[in-house]
Motif scaffolding. Structure first.
Motif, PDB file in Angstrom:
ATOM      1  N   ALA A 276      81.397  68.658  25.890  1.00 61.25           N
ATOM      2  CA  ALA A 276      81.145  68.848  27.334  1.00 61.25           C
ATOM      3  C   ALA A 276      82.363  68.521  28.165  1.00 61.25           C
ATOM      4  O   ALA A 276      82.574  69.118  29.229  1.00 61.25           O
ATOM      5  CB  ALA A 276      79.955  67.982  27.764  1.00 61.25           C
ATOM      6  N   GLY A 277      83.207  67.595  27.733  1.00 62.01           N
ATOM      7  CA  GLY A 277      84.443  67.294  28.438  1.00 62.01           C
ATOM      8  C   GLY A 277      84.227  66.462  29.689  1.00 62.01           C
ATOM      9  O   GLY A 277      83.119  66.013  30.008  1.00 62.01           O
ATOM     10  N   VAL A 278      85.317  66.255  30.416  1.00 63.58           N
ATOM     11  CA  VAL A 278      85.307  65.489  31.659  1.00 63.58           C
ATOM     12  C   VAL A 278      85.921  66.355  32.761  1.00 63.58           C
ATOM     13  O   VAL A 278      86.710  67.270  32.491  1.00 63.58           O
ATOM     14  CB  VAL A 278      86.085  64.167  31.526  1.00 63.58           C
ATOM     15  CG1 VAL A 278      85.490  63.298  30.439  1.00 63.58           C
ATOM     16  CG2 VAL A 278      87.561  64.414  31.231  1.00 63.58           C
ATOM     17  N   ARG A 279      85.561  66.027  33.992  1.00 66.14           N
ATOM     18  CA  ARG A 279      86.085  66.746  35.152  1.00 66.14           C
ATOM     19  C   ARG A 279      86.682  65.722  36.125  1.00 66.14           C
ATOM     20  O   ARG A 279      86.044  64.716  36.437  1.00 66.14           O
ATOM     21  CB  ARG A 279      84.989  67.557  35.831  1.00 66.14           C
ATOM     22  CG  ARG A 279      84.557  68.758  35.020  1.00 66.14           C
ATOM     23  CD  ARG A 279      83.396  69.495  35.683  1.00 66.14           C
ATOM     24  NE  ARG A 279      83.154  70.767  35.006  1.00 66.14           N
ATOM     25  CZ  ARG A 279      83.713  71.911  35.320  1.00 66.14           C
ATOM     26  NH1 ARG A 279      84.558  71.960  36.339  1.00 66.14           N
ATOM     27  NH2 ARG A 279      83.451  73.008  34.664  1.00 66.14           N
ATOM     28  N   VAL A 280      87.882  66.044  36.589  1.00 68.26           N
ATOM     29  CA  VAL A 280      88.614  65.149  37.470  1.00 68.26           C
ATOM     30  C   VAL A 280      88.868  65.890  38.779  1.00 68.26           C
ATOM     31  O   VAL A 280      89.494  66.974  38.784  1.00 68.26           O
ATOM     32  CB  VAL A 280      89.941  64.687  36.850  1.00 68.26           C
ATOM     33  CG1 VAL A 280      90.673  63.743  37.784  1.00 68.26           C
ATOM     34  CG2 VAL A 280      89.697  64.035  35.500  1.00 68.26           C
ATOM     35  N   ASP A 281      88.370  65.353  39.864  1.00 71.92           N
ATOM     36  CA  ASP A 281      88.591  65.939  41.188  1.00 71.92           C
ATOM     37  C   ASP A 281      90.000  65.595  41.669  1.00 71.92           C
ATOM     38  O   ASP A 281      90.381  64.435  41.735  1.00 71.92           O
ATOM     39  CB  ASP A 281      87.557  65.416  42.193  1.00 71.92           C
ATOM     40  CG  ASP A 281      86.136  65.844  41.806  1.00 71.92           C
ATOM     41  OD1 ASP A 281      85.980  66.925  41.219  1.00 71.92           O
ATOM     42  OD2 ASP A 281      85.187  65.075  42.098  1.00 71.92           O
ATOM     43  N   VAL A 282      90.732  66.629  41.995  1.00 76.63           N
ATOM     44  CA  VAL A 282      92.124  66.463  42.447  1.00 76.63           C
ATOM     45  C   VAL A 282      92.145  66.492  43.958  1.00 76.63           C
ATOM     46  O   VAL A 282      91.627  67.448  44.571  1.00 76.63           O
ATOM     47  CB  VAL A 282      93.020  67.570  41.873  1.00 76.63           C
ATOM     48  CG1 VAL A 282      94.457  67.398  42.348  1.00 76.63           C
ATOM     49  CG2 VAL A 282      92.954  67.565  40.344  1.00 76.63           C
ATOM     50  N   PRO A 283      92.691  65.462  44.624  1.00 75.02           N
ATOM     51  CA  PRO A 283      92.724  65.483  46.104  1.00 75.02           C
ATOM     52  C   PRO A 283      93.690  66.519  46.644  1.00 75.02           C
ATOM     53  O   PRO A 283      94.601  66.968  45.975  1.00 75.02           O
ATOM     54  CB  PRO A 283      93.170  64.055  46.438  1.00 75.02           C
ATOM     55  CG  PRO A 283      93.920  63.592  45.230  1.00 75.02           C
ATOM     56  CD  PRO A 283      93.274  64.248  44.047  1.00 75.02           C
TER      57      PRO A 283
END
Length: 489
Positions: free
Chosen positions: A482-489
């Motif tokens: 499923a992985g991970v998600r990183v919100d980029v500002p």
């Protein structure tokens, strides 16, 4: 000698010869003997035309001759010929050596400051025996600004991020401490500020670290669990207890009922319990009538014997209400377990995620820059995302500094095609493997698996066509993770 034994001996000799031939290529080769230096005394050289042609001697003769020669001293001013280095050990091409991150000479440690206002302490340590020039960059959380930094730091602000940069020269085996104080409009929010040490004048990271400042952390003892009626394990245990008590009660009731029936049959079988005036049945005389007792004639037999009553048992069946109640209880338990499981699965579905997150192994995790996020096998931490203001000929290359840690006891493989950057329009791009290899000094970071317990800090390059900045990174270990998600500002 018997013929069979001769055949066996010939076969043994043939197999032995095959073993010798197979072992010859594995024997170490003999290095050629170094040529003897020419004598210092002048000698008359023979004409080349009359010189006899030398024949090659076998290796055994060369070794014997070399053992009997006397070493000749090297003339003054002439350097001795260095010995040839030993060849490296051969490794089979089918053996894949996992990648293990080498210990960097420059390490970074970030800790939150124990102050009412947000603050961080960055320790940069040089463990080598020589001075190292490095560039330390700390990315500040969105919505914050620096109120004080260690002298020498330069604060740069862009449309989306704020960064503090120090140009340092670390002495040998020394530790340099940097401080940063921030101000924020939301005082009760947890803030993460990663920091990285790069090679001087470049974007190749030595090491990165992160820390989260939280003024009012919630102790673990105050965290309350879900109520018992919302936990599937508690519901199943309660249902099992009810069924067990019901079965025990039915067994006890059935046993008492059988005991009463047996006692009733035993009490009604004796003659003393008969009602007064009841007739007696005699063998061979038929049924008697109330109040009369036939007697045997004199000389026609012995005394009469009463016929013992025979108790006819009837097979008892459980009542209908008991069977129906047990079936209803079992169906209710199965329906309850299915409902609870389906409710949890539906509640775990996030409709805001991209289509690539559906039906994978594990649960996808979403976070921000500077927060470690773990998926099925690896832990990812995005420390920095930088995009140039002007695109190049090949496109706009955005470089993400990512830390990867393998927390499993086995080696893990990850692929560049599965690491994606999502753009504001909904499209996504994978890692530019050629640019990523160039940023990692020619090393293919996806060519070998990650060793168990290892950690890598490396740049990943994403090439975008337009001027948009990626708004989210998706990182995963395997194809079905499923992985991970990183919100980029």
């Amino acid at each position: 000698m018997p013929a069979s034994r001769r055949h066996h001996r010939a076969l043994a000799v043939f197999v032995h010869c095959l073993g010798i031939l197979a072992a010859v290529p594995a024997l170490p080769t003999v290095a050629p003997e170094p040529a003897a230096p020419e004598a210092t005394a002048p000698r008359a050289a023979a004409p080349p035309a009359t010189a006899p042609r030398a024949t090659a001697a076998p290796p055994g003769v060369l070794r014997a001759a070399a053992a009997t020669l006397t070493p000749t001293p090297t003339p003054t001013g002439t350097a001795a010929t260095p010995a040839a280095p030993a060849p490296p050990p051969l490794v089979s091409p089918s053996v894949v050596v996992p990648t293990r991150g080498a210990a960097s000479a420059v390490t970074v440690l970030v800790t939150p400051a124990g102050t009412p206002a947000p603050g961080y302490q960055v320790q940069v340590r040089n463990a080598s025996s020589m001075a190292v020039a490095t560039t330390v960059r700390q990315e500040l959380p969105p919505g914050t600004s620096a109120t004080w930094v260690t002298p020498g730091g330069r604060t740069s602000r862009s449309a989306t991020t704020t960064e503090v940069t120090w140009q340092l020269r670390l002495p040998a085996r020394s530790t340099t401490t940097l401080h940063t104080a921030l101000t924020t409009a939301a005082p009760g929010r947890a803030l993460s500020a990663p920091a990285c040490a790069f090679a001087a004048g470049g974007d190749r990271p030595y090491d990165c670290a992160t820390a989260t400042w939280d003024r009012s952390p919630v102790p673990a003892a105050q965290a309350t669990d879900a109520p018992a009626w919302r936990r599937p394990a508690a519901l199943l245990a309660a249902l099992a207890g009810v069924l067990l008590l019901t079965a025990a009660g039915l067994w006890w009731w059935q046993r008492r009922r059988r005991a009463r029936a047996t006692a009733g049959r035993t009490g009604s079988g004796g003659a003393g319990n008969r009602p007064a005036g009841a007739g007696t049945v005699y063998a061979g005389t038929g049924a008697g009538s109330p109040g009369t007792a036939p007697t045997a004639a004199p000389g026609q037999g012995g005394p009469s014997r009463p016929v013992a009553p025979v108790a006819v048992g009837r097979r008892r069946r459980p009542p209908v209400w008991l069977v129906v109640g047990a079936a209803v209880a079992v169906l209710a338990g199965v329906a309850l377990a299915a409902t609870v499981t389906a409710t949890q699965r539906v509640a775990a579905i996030d409709t805001t995620k991209q289509p690539s997150s559906g039906a994978w192994v594990g649960t996808s995790t979403t976070g921000v820059v500077g927060v470690p996020l773990r998926e099925q096998a690896l832990e990812f931490t995005v420390y920095r995302v930088a995009c140039p203001s002007t695109p190049s000929i090949a496109g706009r290359q955005c470089q993400a500094t990512v830390g990867v840690r393998n927390l499993t006891p086995e080696q893990q493989t990850w692929h560049g095609e599965m690491q994606r950057a999502y753009l504001p329009g909904g499209t996504w791009v994978s890692v530019d493997e050629a640019a990523t290899r160039l940023a990692n000094q020619g090393r293919d970071v996806f060519g070998q698996p990650l060793a168990a317990g290892s950690r890598l800090v490396l740049p990943l390059v994403f090439t975008v066509d337009d001027a948009d900045r990626p708004e989210q990174l998706e990182l995963r270990s395997g194809v079905f993770s499923a992985g991970v998600r990183v919100d980029v500002p």
